[in-house]
Structures are given as C-alpha cells and as structure tokens.
Design an enzyme around this catalytic site. Structure first.
Site, PDB file in Angstrom:
ATOM      1  N   ASN A 239       0.867  -1.177   0.000  1.00  0.00           N
ATOM      2  CA  ASN A 239       0.000   0.000   0.000  1.00  0.00           C
ATOM      3  C   ASN A 239       0.902   1.224   0.000  1.00  0.00           C
ATOM      4  O   ASN A 239       1.490   1.558   1.025  1.00  0.00           O
ATOM      5  CB  ASN A 239      -0.903  -0.043   1.244  1.00  0.00           C
ATOM      6  CG  ASN A 239      -1.764   1.201   1.371  1.00  0.00           C
ATOM      7  OD1 ASN A 239      -1.794   2.038   0.458  1.00  0.00           O
ATOM      8  ND2 ASN A 239      -2.458   1.326   2.491  1.00  0.00           N
ATOM      9  N   TRP A 240       0.997   1.842  -1.151  1.00  0.00           N
ATOM     10  CA  TRP A 240       1.931   2.977  -1.273  1.00  0.00           C
ATOM     11  C   TRP A 240       1.380   4.233  -0.602  1.00  0.00           C
ATOM     12  O   TRP A 240       2.095   5.213  -0.463  1.00  0.00           O
ATOM     13  CB  TRP A 240       2.223   3.269  -2.754  1.00  0.00           C
ATOM     14  CG  TRP A 240       2.974   2.189  -3.470  1.00  0.00           C
ATOM     15  CD1 TRP A 240       3.337   0.961  -2.985  1.00  0.00           C
ATOM     16  CD2 TRP A 240       3.465   2.237  -4.822  1.00  0.00           C
ATOM     17  NE1 TRP A 240       4.016   0.244  -3.947  1.00  0.00           N
ATOM     18  CE2 TRP A 240       4.101   1.003  -5.091  1.00  0.00           C
ATOM     19  CE3 TRP A 240       3.414   3.192  -5.842  1.00  0.00           C
ATOM     20  CZ2 TRP A 240       4.689   0.716  -6.332  1.00  0.00           C
ATOM     21  CZ3 TRP A 240       3.986   2.907  -7.079  1.00  0.00           C
ATOM     22  CH2 TRP A 240       4.629   1.673  -7.312  1.00  0.00           C
ATOM     23  N   LYS A 241       0.122   4.214  -0.241  1.00  0.00           N
ATOM     24  CA  LYS A 241      -0.518   5.390   0.383  1.00  0.00           C
ATOM     25  C   LYS A 241      -0.303   6.613  -0.511  1.00  0.00           C
ATOM     26  O   LYS A 241      -0.275   6.483  -1.733  1.00  0.00           O
ATOM     27  CB  LYS A 241      -0.012   5.567   1.810  1.00  0.00           C
ATOM     28  CG  LYS A 241      -0.191   4.272   2.623  1.00  0.00           C
ATOM     29  CD  LYS A 241       0.038   4.426   4.089  1.00  0.00           C
ATOM     30  CE  LYS A 241      -0.180   3.081   4.778  1.00  0.00           C
ATOM     31  NZ  LYS A 241      -0.025   3.141   6.230  1.00  0.00           N
TER      32      LYS A 241
ATOM     33  N   GLY B 292       2.988   2.093  10.878  1.00  0.00           N
ATOM     34  CA  GLY B 292       4.003   3.135  10.753  1.00  0.00           C
ATOM     35  C   GLY B 292       4.761   3.448  12.035  1.00  0.00           C
ATOM     36  O   GLY B 292       5.468   4.455  12.107  1.00  0.00           O
TER      37      GLY B 292
ATOM     38  N   SER C 234       3.661  -2.288  10.315  1.00  0.00           N
ATOM     39  CA  SER C 234       5.108  -2.369  10.557  1.00  0.00           C
ATOM     40  C   SER C 234       5.718  -3.699  10.135  1.00  0.00           C
ATOM     41  O   SER C 234       6.654  -4.192  10.776  1.00  0.00           O
ATOM     42  CB  SER C 234       5.433  -2.059  12.028  1.00  0.00           C
ATOM     43  OG  SER C 234       5.129  -0.714  12.322  1.00  0.00           O
TER      44      SER C 234
ATOM     45  N   HIS D 190      -9.493   1.195   5.078  1.00  0.00           N
ATOM     46  CA  HIS D 190      -8.209   1.364   5.762  1.00  0.00           C
ATOM     47  C   HIS D 190      -8.411   2.311   6.941  1.00  0.00           C
ATOM     48  O   HIS D 190      -9.187   3.266   6.861  1.00  0.00           O
ATOM     49  CB  HIS D 190      -7.162   1.926   4.794  1.00  0.00           C
ATOM     50  CG  HIS D 190      -5.776   1.843   5.352  1.00  0.00           C
ATOM     51  ND1 HIS D 190      -5.315   2.726   6.305  1.00  0.00           N
ATOM     52  CD2 HIS D 190      -4.775   0.955   5.133  1.00  0.00           C
ATOM     53  CE1 HIS D 190      -4.070   2.390   6.628  1.00  0.00           C
ATOM     54  NE2 HIS D 190      -3.724   1.321   5.933  1.00  0.00           N
TER      55      HIS D 190
ATOM     56  N   GLU E  17      -5.097  -4.913  10.645  1.00  0.00           N
ATOM     57  CA  GLU E  17      -4.048  -3.920  10.858  1.00  0.00           C
ATOM     58  C   GLU E  17      -4.305  -3.176  12.174  1.00  0.00           C
ATOM     59  O   GLU E  17      -5.122  -2.245  12.207  1.00  0.00           O
ATOM     60  CB  GLU E  17      -4.043  -2.898   9.713  1.00  0.00           C
ATOM     61  CG  GLU E  17      -3.766  -3.498   8.352  1.00  0.00           C
ATOM     62  CD  GLU E  17      -3.225  -2.460   7.374  1.00  0.00           C
ATOM     63  OE1 GLU E  17      -2.126  -2.692   6.859  1.00  0.00           O
ATOM     64  OE2 GLU E  17      -3.861  -1.421   7.161  1.00  0.00           O
TER      65      GLU E  17
ATOM     66  N   GLY F  68       2.964  -1.199   4.258  1.00  0.00           N
ATOM     67  CA  GLY F  68       2.983   0.222   3.942  1.00  0.00           C
ATOM     68  C   GLY F  68       4.383   0.686   3.603  1.00  0.00           C
ATOM     69  O   GLY F  68       4.878   0.475   2.494  1.00  0.00           O
ATOM     70  N   GLY F  69       5.046   1.290   4.571  1.00  0.00           N
ATOM     71  CA  GLY F  69       6.343   1.923   4.328  1.00  0.00           C
ATOM     72  C   GLY F  69       7.353   1.053   3.597  1.00  0.00           C
ATOM     73  O   GLY F  69       8.017   1.511   2.658  1.00  0.00           O
TER      74      GLY F  69
ATOM     75  N   GLU G 192      -6.737   4.638   8.019  1.00  0.00           N
ATOM     76  CA  GLU G 192      -6.462   6.047   7.732  1.00  0.00           C
ATOM     77  C   GLU G 192      -7.653   6.710   7.066  1.00  0.00           C
ATOM     78  O   GLU G 192      -7.847   7.928   7.180  1.00  0.00           O
ATOM     79  CB  GLU G 192      -5.188   6.154   6.869  1.00  0.00           C
ATOM     80  CG  GLU G 192      -3.950   5.861   7.701  1.00  0.00           C
ATOM     81  CD  GLU G 192      -2.764   5.327   6.937  1.00  0.00           C
ATOM     82  OE1 GLU G 192      -2.749   5.376   5.689  1.00  0.00           O
ATOM     83  OE2 GLU G 192      -1.831   4.819   7.595  1.00  0.00           O
TER      84      GLU G 192
HETATM   85  P1  13P Z   1       3.228   0.266   7.634  1.00  0.00           P
HETATM   86  O1  13P Z   1       3.688  -1.032   7.008  1.00  0.00           O
HETATM   87  O2  13P Z   1       3.965   1.457   7.167  1.00  0.00           O
HETATM   88  O3  13P Z   1       3.147   0.144   9.114  1.00  0.00           O
HETATM   89  O4  13P Z   1       1.712   0.487   7.125  1.00  0.00           O
HETATM   90  C1  13P Z   1       0.810  -0.539   7.207  1.00  0.00           C
HETATM   91  C2  13P Z   1      -0.407  -0.157   6.460  1.00  0.00           C
HETATM   92  O5  13P Z   1      -1.147   0.719   6.874  1.00  0.00           O
HETATM   93  C3  13P Z   1      -0.685  -0.873   5.206  1.00  0.00           C
HETATM   94  O6  13P Z   1      -1.972  -0.628   4.766  1.00  0.00           O
END
Ligand code: 13P
Length: 259
Positions: free
Chosen positions: A12-14, A183, A221, A103, A177, A242-243, A105
């Site tokens: 997920n590149w956000k 993050g 993470s 998600h 999640e 994510g990251g 977020e």
């Molecule tokens: P991180 O891997 O950066 O913690 O993010 C997880 C995430 O929200 C994937 O959707």
C-alpha cells in the site's frame, strides 16, 4: 479442513509516488518478477496499490508481470456527482484487480463507518474487483483488552453481506491492521497475531470451504526483518505492507519470506 489459501503480499503505497519514483519502483519489481526462477520466486501472489494518479501507468509497467495492481479506496456508488472520488469500475478500467476499503487512515481521516466500508466493498465486488477489507483496533482498545470484540464488530458491520459464504468468497480479503502498529515500528507479539487471526478465521467459518478460502493478511510495521516469522503463522495468509513497500529490496524480501 481446507488447504490454506495462497498468500498475498500487498504493498500500500498510500499518498506516495510521483511518475519518476513510482514508475521506477514498479519497473524494478517487474524486473525482479521476470528474472526470478524456481525457488527464487515468491511463494505468494503479489499486489501493489499505488496512488490513483499512477494507477494506469503502474498497471502498464506491470502488465507483463504477475504483479497485480489495486486501488487504495473506491466510492460506494458506481458513478455520479462525487467530486474527487473514484468508482470501482474506474479502478478496474485503469487496470486494477483489487481495491483496499476501510483502511484505518480512511476510517479515521474521512469518518468512514462500517456501513460505508461495507458499501464500498460491495461496490468493489460488483465491479469485479477483489475487496481488501481492513479492520483493526486502536491503541486504547488494545490496552483495554478489547481487540477481539472490536474486530468482531467491524467484521459484522463492514464485510459485504455473506462474504465468502456466497460464491466468490475468494474475492474478499481481510487485512488485520492494528492501528497502533501502523508506521510505528511496533507489532503485536506473534502469539497475539496468531490468536487474532485464528479468531477471525473462526468468525469467517473457517471449517467451510468458503470461510477457509478467505485470505487474512496482517498489516502494521511489516518489514524485511520480521516478515518471515509473521508470515509463518497459521492463518496469516500474507501481509499488507505500507512503508516497506516503497523500497523494492524490502518489498521483494518480504514477498520472498512467504513459506
Ligand atoms: P506500515 O507497514 O507502514 O506500518 O503500514 C501498514 C499499512 O497501513 C498498510 O496498509
């Protein structure tokens, strides 16, 4: 008991990636996928979810590769007067085969309710996409020992009606999640992840072919160092990353960690 579903490792590149770096990342992953042979090939399906602005170009860059492309959200309606939004059919038209919905977020930043998430998941399925439905507890809920109850409520409210229970179950993916793990570099213990995933599997009706076929991803993470032990857990059928998905080396290493 049914065989566990093939894992899915999804990036997920956000809100990250412009034409330069995003397309370079996609091209890098495509190269790795093309040159990986036999045991070097990840034992999982692969997916990247770039920002909408890059969707079709990333889809094109990955066109010849086995790496799928997905959207990070979709509107509940197929089309209409929703300025700034994107419908599931549009994602599909741009080359997507998956859509992340719910998600945390978006639940937090855009006040998305379980009911809206369900409507979005249904829209995604209706357009022929796989819907990745995200659930997860807050730090306070985790601290209060409320995780399982929170997840039960989110599943009851946000899964498309009869997911997995009806034909097409494989089109629904759950992503667990924990919000406090996103993050932050923090993760639940392996025991905690295993316990939560087993609980979700139970709710899905794990003993049935349909309930057993739904992939349950862990997210929060995940990195190259912890992926192998997380992905080895029973009922963990992949990861939503994510990251670390913004770095080809890390994402590839996570994918290669699938048992
Ligand atoms: P991180 O891997 O950066 O913690 O993010 C997880 C995430 O929200 C994937 O959707």
């Amino acid at each position: 008991m049914t065989d566990p579903p093939r894992p899915l490792v999804a990036g997920n590149w956000k809100m990250n990636g412009l034409g330069g770096d995003g397309l370079a990342l996609a091209a890098d992953l495509a190269r790795r996928a093309a040159s990986a042979k036999g045991e070097e090939s990840p034992a999982c399906d692969l997916l990247v979810c770039p920002p909408a602005t890059l969707l079709w170009r990333v889809a094109e860059a990955l066109g010849q590769s086995p790496i799928a492309v997905g959207g990070q959200d979709c509107h509940a309606d197929a089309k209409g007067a929703h300025t700034g939004d994107i419908g599931a059919e549009m994602l599909k038209d741009a080359g997507a085969t998956y859509a992340i919905v719910g998600h945390s977020e978006r639940r937090a930043g855009h006040s998305e309710t379980d009911a809206l998430v369900r409507a979005k998941a249904e829209a995604a399925l209706g357009a022929g996409l796989c819907a990745i439905v995200c659930i997860g507890e807050t730090e306070a809920q985790y601290g209060a020992g409320e995780t399982l109850g929170v997840l039960e409520k989110q599943l009851a409210g946000s899964l498309p009606k009869g997911p997995g229970i009806a034909p097409g179950a494989a089109k629904v993916v759950i992503a667990y999640e924990p919000i406090w793990a996103i993050g932050t570099g923090l993760t639940p213990s392996l025991d905690e992840i295993a316990r939560v995933h087993a609980h979700i599997r139970g709710i899905l009706g794990g003993a049935s072919a349909e309930g057993g076929s739904i992939r349950i991803l862990y997210g929060g993470s995940v990195n190259a160092a912890n992926a192998a032990e997380i992905l080895a857990l029973e009922e963990v059928n992949g990861a939503l990353v994510g990251g670390a998905s913004l770095h080809a080396d890390d994402f590839w290493s996570i994918a290669r960690s699938c048992p």
